[in-house]
Scaffold this motif. Sequence first.
Motif, PDB file in Angstrom:
ATOM      1  N   GLY A  35      10.471  82.676 111.065  1.00  0.00           N
ATOM      2  CA  GLY A  35      11.079  81.675 110.186  1.00  0.00           C
ATOM      3  C   GLY A  35      10.564  81.816 108.771  1.00  0.00           C
ATOM      4  N   THR A  36      10.741  80.762 108.008  1.00  0.00           N
ATOM      5  CA  THR A  36      10.468  80.806 106.566  1.00  0.00           C
ATOM      6  C   THR A  36       9.132  80.144 106.249  1.00  0.00           C
ATOM      7  OG1 THR A  36      12.837  80.660 106.200  1.00  0.00           O
ATOM      8  CG2 THR A  36      11.418  80.183 104.314  1.00  0.00           C
ATOM      9  N   LEU A  37       8.397  80.751 105.340  1.00  0.00           N
ATOM     10  CA  LEU A  37       7.160  80.155 104.835  1.00  0.00           C
ATOM     11  C   LEU A  37       7.288  79.980 103.327  1.00  0.00           C
ATOM     12  CD1 LEU A  37       4.135  79.349 105.390  1.00  0.00           C
ATOM     13  CD2 LEU A  37       3.560  81.681 104.676  1.00  0.00           C
ATOM     14  N   ALA A  38       6.923  78.797 102.841  1.00  0.00           N
ATOM     15  CA  ALA A  38       6.913  78.539 101.397  1.00  0.00           C
ATOM     16  C   ALA A  38       5.465  78.392 100.944  1.00  0.00           C
ATOM     17  CB  ALA A  38       7.698  77.267 101.079  1.00  0.00           C
ATOM     18  N   VAL A  39       5.017  79.318 100.104  1.00  0.00           N
ATOM     19  CA  VAL A  39       3.645  79.257  99.588  1.00  0.00           C
ATOM     20  C   VAL A  39       3.702  78.813  98.134  1.00  0.00           C
ATOM     21  CG1 VAL A  39       1.586  80.622  99.062  1.00  0.00           C
ATOM     22  CG2 VAL A  39       2.879  81.063 101.149  1.00  0.00           C
ATOM     23  N   PRO A  40       2.969  77.759  97.768  1.00  0.00           N
ATOM     24  CA  PRO A  40       2.985  77.331  96.372  1.00  0.00           C
ATOM     25  C   PRO A  40       2.186  78.283  95.503  1.00  0.00           C
ATOM     26  CG  PRO A  40       1.440  75.978  97.622  1.00  0.00           C
ATOM     27  CD  PRO A  40       2.057  76.942  98.604  1.00  0.00           C
ATOM     28  N   ALA A  41       2.276  78.092  94.205  1.00  0.00           N
ATOM     29  CA  ALA A  41       1.396  78.804  93.277  1.00  0.00           C
ATOM     30  C   ALA A  41       0.240  77.875  92.927  1.00  0.00           C
ATOM     31  CB  ALA A  41       2.168  79.186  92.024  1.00  0.00           C
ATOM     32  N   ILE A  42      -0.897  78.479  92.630  1.00  0.00           N
ATOM     33  CA  ILE A  42      -2.015  77.703  92.101  1.00  0.00           C
ATOM     34  C   ILE A  42      -1.563  77.058  90.781  1.00  0.00           C
ATOM     35  CG2 ILE A  42      -4.281  77.960  90.967  1.00  0.00           C
ATOM     36  CD1 ILE A  42      -4.740  78.113  93.872  1.00  0.00           C
ATOM     37  N   LEU A  43      -1.915  75.792  90.583  1.00  0.00           N
ATOM     38  CA  LEU A  43      -1.544  75.095  89.343  1.00  0.00           C
ATOM     39  C   LEU A  43      -2.534  75.473  88.244  1.00  0.00           C
ATOM     40  CD1 LEU A  43      -0.786  71.633  90.964  1.00  0.00           C
ATOM     41  CD2 LEU A  43       0.884  73.308  90.175  1.00  0.00           C
ATOM     42  N   LEU A  44      -2.054  76.203  87.267  1.00  0.00           N
ATOM     43  CA  LEU A  44      -2.923  76.688  86.197  1.00  0.00           C
ATOM     44  C   LEU A  44      -2.877  75.747  85.001  1.00  0.00           C
ATOM     45  CD1 LEU A  44      -1.969  80.472  86.277  1.00  0.00           C
ATOM     46  CD2 LEU A  44      -3.987  79.376  87.297  1.00  0.00           C
ATOM     47  N   PRO A  45      -4.021  75.574  84.325  1.00  0.00           N
ATOM     48  CA  PRO A  45      -4.028  74.729  83.134  1.00  0.00           C
ATOM     49  C   PRO A  45      -3.204  75.338  82.000  1.00  0.00           C
ATOM     50  CG  PRO A  45      -6.183  75.736  83.469  1.00  0.00           C
ATOM     51  CD  PRO A  45      -5.355  76.068  84.673  1.00  0.00           C
ATOM     52  N   ASP A  46      -3.061  76.655  82.039  1.00  0.00           N
ATOM     53  CA  ASP A  46      -2.563  77.340  80.867  1.00  0.00           C
ATOM     54  C   ASP A  46      -2.148  78.752  81.279  1.00  0.00           C
ATOM     55  OD1 ASP A  46      -2.026  77.349  78.206  1.00  0.00           O
ATOM     56  OD2 ASP A  46      -3.994  78.101  77.623  1.00  0.00           O
ATOM     57  N   VAL A  47      -1.136  79.291  80.606  1.00  0.00           N
ATOM     58  CA  VAL A  47      -0.738  80.674  80.862  1.00  0.00           C
ATOM     59  C   VAL A  47      -0.994  81.485  79.595  1.00  0.00           C
ATOM     60  CG1 VAL A  47       1.221  82.204  81.294  1.00  0.00           C
ATOM     61  CG2 VAL A  47       0.957  80.100  82.628  1.00  0.00           C
ATOM     62  N   VAL A  48      -1.822  82.510  79.724  1.00  0.00           N
ATOM     63  CA  VAL A  48      -2.134  83.364  78.574  1.00  0.00           C
ATOM     64  C   VAL A  48      -1.151  84.528  78.489  1.00  0.00           C
ATOM     65  CG1 VAL A  48      -3.871  84.886  77.532  1.00  0.00           C
ATOM     66  CG2 VAL A  48      -4.564  82.733  78.615  1.00  0.00           C
ATOM     67  N   ASP A  49      -0.904  85.184  79.628  1.00  0.00           N
ATOM     68  CA  ASP A  49      -0.006  86.349  79.676  1.00  0.00           C
ATOM     69  C   ASP A  49       0.422  86.579  81.122  1.00  0.00           C
ATOM     70  OD1 ASP A  49       1.292  88.774  79.558  1.00  0.00           O
ATOM     71  OD2 ASP A  49      -0.500  89.952  79.099  1.00  0.00           O
ATOM     72  N   PRO A  50       1.681  86.246  81.448  1.00  0.00           N
ATOM     73  CA  PRO A  50       2.129  86.372  82.840  1.00  0.00           C
ATOM     74  C   PRO A  50       2.509  87.797  83.244  1.00  0.00           C
ATOM     75  CG  PRO A  50       3.891  85.450  81.507  1.00  0.00           C
ATOM     76  CD  PRO A  50       2.718  85.659  80.589  1.00  0.00           C
ATOM     77  N   THR A  51       2.459  88.751  82.314  1.00  0.00           N
ATOM     78  CA  THR A  51       2.854  90.121  82.635  1.00  0.00           C
ATOM     79  C   THR A  51       2.050  90.638  83.836  1.00  0.00           C
ATOM     80  OG1 THR A  51       3.133  90.461  80.254  1.00  0.00           O
ATOM     81  CG2 THR A  51       3.219  92.427  81.649  1.00  0.00           C
ATOM     82  N   GLY A  52       2.756  91.184  84.808  1.00  0.00           N
ATOM     83  CA  GLY A  52       2.087  91.820  85.945  1.00  0.00           C
ATOM     84  C   GLY A  52       1.776  90.891  87.101  1.00  0.00           C
ATOM     85  N   ALA A  53       2.093  89.599  86.984  1.00  0.00           N
ATOM     86  CA  ALA A  53       1.752  88.663  88.061  1.00  0.00           C
ATOM     87  C   ALA A  53       2.472  89.022  89.364  1.00  0.00           C
ATOM     88  CB  ALA A  53       2.060  87.226  87.643  1.00  0.00           C
ATOM     89  N   GLY A  54       3.715  89.473  89.255  1.00  0.00           N
ATOM     90  CA  GLY A  54       4.469  89.859  90.453  1.00  0.00           C
ATOM     91  C   GLY A  54       3.857  91.065  91.139  1.00  0.00           C
ATOM     92  N   ASP A  55       3.432  92.048  90.360  1.00  0.00           N
ATOM     93  CA  ASP A  55       2.785  93.238  90.930  1.00  0.00           C
ATOM     94  C   ASP A  55       1.421  92.872  91.521  1.00  0.00           C
ATOM     95  OD1 ASP A  55       4.866  95.052  90.056  1.00  0.00           O
ATOM     96  OD2 ASP A  55       4.094  94.745  88.039  1.00  0.00           O
ATOM     97  N   THR A  56       0.758  91.929  90.894  1.00  0.00           N
ATOM     98  CA  THR A  56      -0.522  91.456  91.404  1.00  0.00           C
ATOM     99  C   THR A  56      -0.328  90.747  92.741  1.00  0.00           C
ATOM    100  OG1 THR A  56      -1.253  91.181  89.123  1.00  0.00           O
ATOM    101  CG2 THR A  56      -2.573  90.105  90.806  1.00  0.00           C
ATOM    102  N   PHE A  57       0.745  89.950  92.831  1.00  0.00           N
ATOM    103  CA  PHE A  57       1.089  89.317  94.106  1.00  0.00           C
ATOM    104  C   PHE A  57       1.260  90.390  95.184  1.00  0.00           C
ATOM    105  CE2 PHE A  57       3.772  87.802  97.437  1.00  0.00           C
ATOM    106  CZ  PHE A  57       3.495  86.455  97.579  1.00  0.00           C
ATOM    107  N   ALA A  58       2.028  91.425  94.852  1.00  0.00           N
ATOM    108  CA  ALA A  58       2.270  92.512  95.810  1.00  0.00           C
ATOM    109  C   ALA A  58       0.957  93.150  96.255  1.00  0.00           C
ATOM    110  CB  ALA A  58       3.188  93.561  95.186  1.00  0.00           C
ATOM    111  N   GLY A  59       0.028  93.289  95.317  1.00  0.00           N
ATOM    112  CA  GLY A  59      -1.264  93.878  95.641  1.00  0.00           C
ATOM    113  C   GLY A  59      -2.057  93.046  96.630  1.00  0.00           C
ATOM    114  N   GLY A  60      -2.089  91.755  96.405  1.00  0.00           N
ATOM    115  CA  GLY A  60      -2.801  90.864  97.323  1.00  0.00           C
ATOM    116  C   GLY A  60      -2.150  90.829  98.691  1.00  0.00           C
ATOM    117  N   PHE A  61      -0.827  90.796  98.690  1.00  0.00           N
ATOM    118  CA  PHE A  61      -0.052  90.761  99.939  1.00  0.00           C
ATOM    119  C   PHE A  61      -0.326  92.016 100.777  1.00  0.00           C
ATOM    120  CE2 PHE A  61       4.054  91.794 102.073  1.00  0.00           C
ATOM    121  CZ  PHE A  61       4.238  90.644 102.832  1.00  0.00           C
ATOM    122  N   MET A  62      -0.158  93.184 100.137  1.00  0.00           N
ATOM    123  CA  MET A  62      -0.324  94.454 100.850  1.00  0.00           C
ATOM    124  C   MET A  62      -1.792  94.701 101.194  1.00  0.00           C
ATOM    125  SD  MET A  62       1.842  96.908 101.597  1.00  0.00           S
ATOM    126  CE  MET A  62       2.035  98.678 101.884  1.00  0.00           C
TER     127      MET A  62
END
Lengths: 302, 302
Positions: free
Chosen positions: A214-241
């Motif tokens: 079935g389906t799992l919904a994982v939230p994102a950590i609530l960050l106070p601030d975003v400095v540079d979101p570049t690469g977050a998706g690839d970083t997710f993939a890294g943690g997942f794999m």
Amino acid sequence: MSILVVGSVAYDTVATVRETRDRQLGGSASFFALAASRFAPVRVVGVVGDDFRQEDLDLLARHGIDTSGIERCAGATFHWSGRYHHDMIERDTLATDLGVFADFSPQLPAGWEHTPYLLLANIHPSLQLQVLDSMHDPKLVVLDTMNLWIETSRAELLAVLAKVDVLLVNDSEARLLTGCTGLNEAALAIQALGPPRVVIKKGEHGALYFGSSGTLAVPAILLPDVVDPTGAGDTFAGGFMGWLADRGVDRHSDDVEFRRAMIAGSAVASFCPQAFSVEALIDLDRAALDARMATLTAMMTP
Amino acid sequence: MSILVVGSVAYDTVATVRETRDRQLGGSASFFALAASRFAPVRVVGVVGDDFRQEDLDLLARHGIDTSGIERCAGATFHWSGRYHHDMIERDTLATDLGVFADFSPQLPAGWEHTPYLLLANIHPSLQLQVLDSMHDPKLVVLDTMNLWIETSRAELLAVLAKVDVLLVNDSEARLLTGCTGLNEAALAIQALGPPRVVIKKGEHGALYFGSSGTLAVPAILLPDVVDPTGAGDTFAGGFMGWLADRGVDRHSDDVEFRRAMIAGSAVASFCPQAFSVEALIDLDRAALDARMATLTAMMTP
């Protein structure tokens, strides 16, 4: 167990409302490798130009990442330049200079074809297929892609999609690929194209996993601030794999560790936007990572 | 135990890419009451014009909603008209005709001041305060508001905010009210203004709860299609408050039932966008609702 990633190793120039950083280490393979290396050994296949700084290769190596598959060619390293809007989500691409990446033909060092885990990061699907076909019976293959290939190279993308175990895309890519508005319908349509497991990333809103359980919904950590979101998706993939490789999961495993891997992906990805480039991933403390996994688990507990 | 809601009872004209519906039952109190009535008895305080259809009052009454607090005045019922963009999220307001709502001064029928649960739906904060001050020791008070009052009546809003137990807002309102970008920081800032519990709604991305037990992230049900999202936030509030009233929770209770109430809110709210106006909430089957609560719980289980 080891992970092989093929993708871009690049320089990014990123402008935000507050600050601009010029030619910092970037590229899908760099973010992925630094994240995944927190969990398992990583091998990178990529290409850089003669302008690529030795210190950046050293940085990767210092994290246990095998960079011997990064070919150095005459010419310029792939350079992406972009400017983020005030919301730190929307962005305009200012320049994409492919450099030596334009003629990239992935070459695997001897023996790497036996690497058990394969992450086909966001490069042309024909190159992804070339790498996949050169592998010897990997335990698990995860594919990333982007709107460019969905729009311009759909046939090649569908050919590689039919051969992978997991597709990892963001919500707009899932909709573009399938024509479905609803993400559940989009995931079902993707599963019908090949991969029995689908991950749909939603940035600050977390990520969805669609598998046999079935389906799992994982939230994102609530960050106070975003400095540079570049690469977050690839970083997710890294943690997942990385999580899956550490646990020795293969395509026949049940969903249990895949669901945990979603939390690992979200936890690692949460560090990425807190600094420019890969800075927040350097020497990332495993205890800090575990704490964010615990936070996410608590956020999901009714 | 009973819930008293004070808010708008209105007619909405809603245009979508596919269809336009003219003067359908709407208003925060209508959506709230139909959702909350699945869990607990509801009393509505509001005002309508002499054009208000008896069948719409009958519809509410048929759901066990006490409409004797809905005053009928000479003039037109509050009418909102809007057009949704293709994404079914962004919308343009085409007209806001306040009608009799412009002079609304909430009057509680005799005895209603003893109602244990109070939902101050989205009306001018001075009217919210007037109702709150006329109540006799409610067990729990929940406040909703909107960007209009945050921008134009901040002092009055802060006065009522200081006296309530829970604030329910969406993400952009939370940011506007506090000046914080991060939602965790926004919730902390709101708690410092009074309410120890804060709910931040994120539409299709679910909702966040901030209480003494920490943060809970509840996803939204993945819908195949959105017909009309109008009222989904008020419907969420109805499910949330309905659950709490059914369980007899008060402001001193621990967070356990508040966390369950978030799932009830998300489950009821998921029906709302599947049809125009309140249609999907009419005779809503409790078994179907329970099934969606089970789906959400499964989506949150690592």
